[in-house]
Each structure stands twice: as C-alpha cells, then as structure tokens.
Design a protein around this motif. Structure first.
Motif, PDB file in Angstrom:
ATOM      1  N   CYS A 146       0.854  -1.197   0.000  1.00 56.91           N
ATOM      2  CA  CYS A 146       0.000   0.000   0.000  1.00 56.91           C
ATOM      3  C   CYS A 146       0.881   1.235   0.000  1.00 56.91           C
ATOM      4  CB  CYS A 146      -0.946   0.021   1.202  1.00 56.91           C
ATOM      5  SG  CYS A 146      -0.142   0.243   2.797  1.00 56.91           S
ATOM      6  N   SER A 157      -5.281   4.766   1.986  1.00 61.45           N
ATOM      7  CA  SER A 157      -4.741   4.218   0.739  1.00 61.45           C
ATOM      8  C   SER A 157      -5.065   2.732   0.680  1.00 61.45           C
ATOM      9  CB  SER A 157      -3.228   4.451   0.647  1.00 61.45           C
ATOM     10  OG  SER A 157      -2.559   3.815   1.718  1.00 61.45           O
ATOM     11  N   ALA A 158      -5.150   2.218  -0.529  1.00 66.88           N
ATOM     12  CA  ALA A 158      -5.595   0.847  -0.724  1.00 66.88           C
ATOM     13  C   ALA A 158      -4.517  -0.161  -0.330  1.00 66.88           C
ATOM     14  CB  ALA A 158      -5.985   0.622  -2.182  1.00 66.88           C
ATOM     15  N   GLU A 166      -8.287  -4.573  -4.384  1.00 67.80           N
ATOM     16  CA  GLU A 166      -8.213  -3.897  -3.093  1.00 67.80           C
ATOM     17  C   GLU A 166      -8.797  -4.818  -2.023  1.00 67.80           C
ATOM     18  OE1 GLU A 166      -9.260   0.491  -1.256  1.00 67.80           O
ATOM     19  OE2 GLU A 166     -10.793  -0.501  -2.459  1.00 67.80           O
ATOM     20  N   ARG A 169      -7.727  -1.210   3.529  1.00 70.58           N
ATOM     21  CA  ARG A 169      -7.156   0.138   3.427  1.00 70.58           C
ATOM     22  C   ARG A 169      -6.288   0.455   4.628  1.00 70.58           C
ATOM     23  NH1 ARG A 169     -12.725   2.935   1.567  1.00 70.58           N
ATOM     24  NH2 ARG A 169     -12.782   2.004  -0.503  1.00 70.58           N
ATOM     25  N   CYS A 194     -14.331   1.553   7.242  1.00 69.11           N
ATOM     26  CA  CYS A 194     -13.418   2.676   7.503  1.00 69.11           C
ATOM     27  C   CYS A 194     -14.123   3.783   8.281  1.00 69.11           C
ATOM     28  CB  CYS A 194     -12.861   3.217   6.192  1.00 69.11           C
ATOM     29  SG  CYS A 194     -11.661   2.121   5.389  1.00 69.11           S
TER      30      CYS A 194
END
Length: 236
Positions: A146, A157-158, A166, A169, A194
């Motif tokens: 990542c 960010s992935a 993906e 994260r 998230c």
C-alpha cells in the motif's frame, strides 16, 4: 452456544477455510457508524501454559461508553501457523461473545478479514460462524502493498493484493500518526468499515473497542495464571 470444530491438522484447517470462504457476504453495507452497539474482541496468550484469554467489550457507538464486557479463558487447541491463527483464537473468542447478554450490531476484530493470504482472516471466519457483521482493524500491515496515506485523519490508501484487487485500506485515524489497516470481514462494506474505524477512534490511533478489549483480555489472562483457572465471566 456458538462453537467451532478444531481441525486435526493444517490441511484440514485450510480445507475449512476454503469451504467457509464461499459463505462470506460482501454485498451488505453494514450498520451505520455512530449508532447501536459495537463490540471489540481481542485475545492474549500465555504460551508457557498453553492458555488463551479472550475479551468481548460492547460499547454504545454514540457515546463510546462500555455497556457490557465478558471474558473467557481456555487452552490453546491449535498450533501457531501463519494464516491459520483464527483456529487458535476462535473458540475462546466465541465463548466470550456467548457470555454477553446483549447482541452487538457489529464486531471489530484486532486483526484481518479479507486482507489475508487466503482471503479469510479472523474477521471473516468470526462473521461466517456467528452470522454477524464483522470487520478487522489491524495494527500492522500483513502481506499486501500500500502507498502511505496522507497525513490527516481520514486519509487512506488501498491495500493491494498481487492480482491488483483492493483487500483493505491503510487508514489514518489521527493526524500524523501511523495508520491502522482496515478490512472487511462479513456483512459490511469497506467504506463503512473505515467510517466505523474513524468513529471509534476519536482520540487515539486504535479504536476504543480494541483498546478496551486488549486491556481486559490481558487482565483476564493474569487472573487465570494466578488462579490456575479457566472459564467465562460477564459484567456490565
């Protein structure tokens, strides 16, 4: 009581993962952040005595106050094998969850879900076994690459697998502090996972669910070692 079969060896464990992986639900958004009850689960080990202690701590998602907590202590029933840690942790984690009198709307694991070499980490396994929405928030990166997320809280960010997909994260929960690593377990979207991770981390890098569960399982392990006992307990 929810239970899981302990595999006889690594080959059987991988076969179980292969069979259960097909049951993971990825097309549900999951519960809204900041509402309902969210449980954190974590484990602590005493390798010399082959003991594992698990804690489940339920928070009010709106206030982050503790609603209920429970612990369980048992014997380690599966050897340490990278990628198969769920088989060491699940029996005791399930015992702690079963000791609760309330039903959480979401469970947060200190570990991975889809971001796992076999795409079936603890968060996926726990979700499939219990049927509940589950997500993983890990402290350290695993086997995926990542980019460094931006410096501000909420930057992400992935986590990218070898095939370019993906699988999670890297998420900055506090300005200028190293990120955590969020992945889907079961019945929740990555965007929503998230959002939950941020809502559960208003002051510190690690979600409050994990902070409480980490402290509680360590206390339970110390008590078990001191008394030579195993079992479960629950308290508001």
């Amino acid at each position: 009581m929810t239970s899981v079969h302990t595999p006889a060896d690594e080959a059987e464990a991988r076969a179980v993962q292969d069979e259960l992986r097909s049951r993971v639900v990825f097309d549900e958004p999951g519960p809204p952040p900041g509402q309902g009850l969210v449980a954190g689960v974590d484990v602590a080990y005493d390798d010399e005595r082959d003991l594992v202690a698990a804690a489940a701590v339920v928070l009010d998602a709106a206030t982050l106050d503790v609603v209920e907590q429970a612990t369980a202590v048992g014997r380690v029933s599966f050897p340490y094998v990278p990628g198969l840690l769920a088989f060491r942790e699940l029996p005791t984690v399930l015992a702690a969850l079963d000791a609760l009198t309330v039903t959480p709307d979401l469970v947060v694991c200190d570990g991975y879900g889809l971001a796992h070499p076999r795409r079936f980490g603890l968060a996926c396994h726990l979700g499939v076994v219990t049927g509940r929405p589950v997500m993983g928030v890990a402290k350290n990166p695993f086997t995926f690459t990542c980019a460094e997320p931006g410096p501000a809280r909420g930057d992400a960010s992935a986590l990218v697998a070898e095939d370019g997909s993906e699988v999670g994260r890297a998420l900055r929960t506090q300005d200028g502090i190293k990120p955590v690593y969020v992945s889907v377990g079961h019945r929740i979207s990555l965007d929503n996972a998230c959002a939950h991770a941020l809502a559960l981390s208003p002051r510190f890098r690690i979600p409050e669910t994990t902070r409480h569960a980490d402290a509680l399982c360590r206390r339970a392990l110390r008590a078990a070692v001191g008394h030579g006992a195993s079992g479960t307990s629950s308290q508001p």
